[in-house]
Design an enzyme around this catalytic site. Structure first.
Site, mmCIF file in Angstrom:
data_model
loop_
_atom_site.group_PDB
_atom_site.id
_atom_site.type_symbol
_atom_site.label_atom_id
_atom_site.label_comp_id
_atom_site.label_asym_id
_atom_site.label_seq_id
_atom_site.Cartn_x
_atom_site.Cartn_y
_atom_site.Cartn_z
ATOM 1 N N SER A 138 0.833 -1.203 0.000
ATOM 2 C CA SER A 138 0.000 0.000 0.000
ATOM 3 C C SER A 138 0.869 1.255 0.000
ATOM 4 O O SER A 138 1.677 1.444 -0.910
ATOM 5 C CB SER A 138 -0.964 -0.049 1.190
ATOM 6 O OG SER A 138 -1.970 0.914 1.082
ATOM 7 N N ASP A 239 -10.004 -3.546 -4.768
ATOM 8 C CA ASP A 239 -9.107 -2.591 -4.137
ATOM 9 C C ASP A 239 -9.124 -1.287 -4.934
ATOM 10 O O ASP A 239 -8.944 -1.313 -6.152
ATOM 11 C CB ASP A 239 -7.685 -3.175 -4.113
ATOM 12 C CG ASP A 239 -6.674 -2.293 -3.418
ATOM 13 O OD1 ASP A 239 -7.039 -1.202 -2.940
ATOM 14 O OD2 ASP A 239 -5.496 -2.697 -3.354
ATOM 15 N N HIS A 269 -7.925 -5.304 -0.566
ATOM 16 C CA HIS A 269 -6.754 -4.614 -0.052
ATOM 17 C C HIS A 269 -6.400 -5.146 1.340
ATOM 18 O O HIS A 269 -7.265 -5.364 2.174
ATOM 19 C CB HIS A 269 -7.051 -3.120 0.027
ATOM 20 C CG HIS A 269 -5.860 -2.288 0.366
ATOM 21 N ND1 HIS A 269 -4.987 -1.834 -0.587
ATOM 22 C CD2 HIS A 269 -5.386 -1.824 1.552
ATOM 23 C CE1 HIS A 269 -4.031 -1.121 -0.008
ATOM 24 N NE2 HIS A 269 -4.247 -1.110 1.298
#
Length: 306
Positions: A138, A239, A269
Site C-alpha cells: 500500500s 481494491d 486490499h
C-alpha cells in the site's frame, strides 16, 4: 482537533485488529534486533528479523503500509516475522515518520536514510549488501517504489529488486476506475484513501499550494524508470488501488524493466499481512518468496500449510 482524534482512533484500530488477526499464529522463533538510524531530523527506528544460522543472507528492507498516517513496526511485526521465516532472508522493518505530524517528504527521506544504513551496516548482522531488495504494501509499496527511484541516483546499483504489494502510485485525482468500483471497500475505501493523501501532502515543504504530484509521492508520474530494478507487483481485484498498481507495472515494462505482475481475483486490499495468515496471505507470501528465491538464485521458502 477533530482530525487528530480521527488519526489516533484509526491508528489504534489498525494496530489492535492486526494483533487479533495474528493472535497465537506468529513465527516467534525468529530473532529480532531493534536499532535506530541517526538522521538530521530524529532517529529512525529499525527492527531486524534474523533467520537461524550464520548466513550470509539476502536482505529485504520493508516499508509498512497505512496511508503514510498509520502503521508501525509493532503492527507489522507478525508479517515481517512470517516473511523472514518463509524467505530465509534478513528483513529490516523501517519505522519512518508519519503524517500529519511529519508531512511529505519526511517518509521518503527516512526510507532512503534507512536503506543507506542497511547498505553500510547489514554485513555486520549476516546480511549481503550486494543482495538488497526494497518491499512494501500500500503506502509502503509507494515508499518502496520511490526509495528505489531515489536510490537509482543516490545509491546506484544497490537495489536489486522491488516487491510492490498493491502499491499507491498516483494521486486519487488521477481518476482510476478501481476507485469508483471499490469506493466502499471492502477494507480500504475511497474516502479513507482520499483522507490519507490529504493528510500526507498537507503542509508539505516541497509542494506548492494545490500541487499533488511529485516524483517521490506519485511514482507513476516519474518520467524515466528505465534504470529501475526488476519488480514484483501484486494487486487485488477489490481494491481502489488496483488500477494504479497495474498501470505502474505496465509503465515499468514499457521502459524495459523486468516485471512480474499478479492480480489476485476476489482479494481485497490488505490480504497480505494485516488480515492474518489466511490462505490468500500464504499464497501471496509464497509468491513473494519464490520471486525472491529466483532473483537471488536460491531455493524457495516453505510450502503453504493447510
Amino acid at each position: 482537533m477533530k482530525n487528530k482524534i480521527k488519526t489516533l482512533v484509526i491508528r489504534k484500530f489498525i494496530k489492535s485488529s492486526a494483533r487479533f488477526a495474528w493472535l497465537g499464529k506468529t513465527a516467534k522463533h525468529i530473532a529480532t534486533l531493534d536499532l535506530a538510524v541517526e538522521s538530521t531530523q530524529q532517529p529512525i527506528p529499525l527492527r531486524l528479523y534474523l533467520p537461524p544460522g550464520d548466513g550470509p543472507y539476502p536482505v529485504v528492507v520493508y516499508f509498512h503500509g497505512g496511508g503514510w498516517v498509520v502503521g508501525d513496526i509493532a503492527t507489522y511485526d507478525p508479517m515481517c516475522r512470517d516473511l523472514c521465516d518463509r524467505s530465509d532472508t534478513i528483513v529490516v522493518a523501517v519505522d519512518y515518520r508519519l503524517a500529519p505530524e511529519y508531512p511529505f517528504p519526511a517518509a521518503p527521506e527516512d526510507c532512503l536514510a534507512a536503506l543507506a544504513w542497511v547498505a553500510e551496516h547489514i554485513e555486520l548482522y549476516g546480511g549481503r549488501p550486494d543482495s538488497i531488495v526494497v518491499a512494501g504494501d500500500s503506502a509502503g509499496g509507494n515508499l518502496a517504489a520511490v526509495t528505489s527511484i531515489q536510490a537509482a541516483t543516490a545509491l546506484p546499483g544497490l537495489v536489486k529488486g522491488q516487491v510492490l504489494i498493491y502499491p499507491v502510485t498516483d494521486h486519487y485525482s488521477a481518476g482510476f476506475e478501481s476507485y469508483n468500483e471499490n469506493a466502499k471497500g471492502p477494507v480500504l475505501t475511497k474516502p479513507l484513501m482520499q483522507w490519507f493523501w490529504d493528510s500526507y501532502l498537507a503542509n508539505s515543504s516541497v509542494l506548492a499550494a494545490g500541487e499533488v504530484r511529485h516524483r517521490l509521492a506519485t511514482p507513476l508520474t516519474e518520467g524515466d524508470l528505465s534504470q529501475q530494478p526488476p519488480a514484483l507487483v501484486i494487486t487485488a481485484e477489490h481494491d481502489p488501488l488496483r488500477d494504479e498498481g497495474i498501470a505502474y507495472a505496465e509503465r515499468l515494462t514499457e521502459q524495459g524493466v523486468t516485471v512480474s505482475h499478479s492480480l489476485y481475483p476476489g482479494a481485497a486490499h490488505g490480504f497480505i499481512g494485516l488480515q492474518g495468515p489466511t490462505r490468500r496471505h500464504k499464497e501471496g507470501m509464497m509468491e513473494i518468496c519464490a520471486w525472491l528465491a529466483a532473483l537471488f538464485g536460491r531455493e524457495a521458502g516453505s510450502p503453504i500449510e493447510d
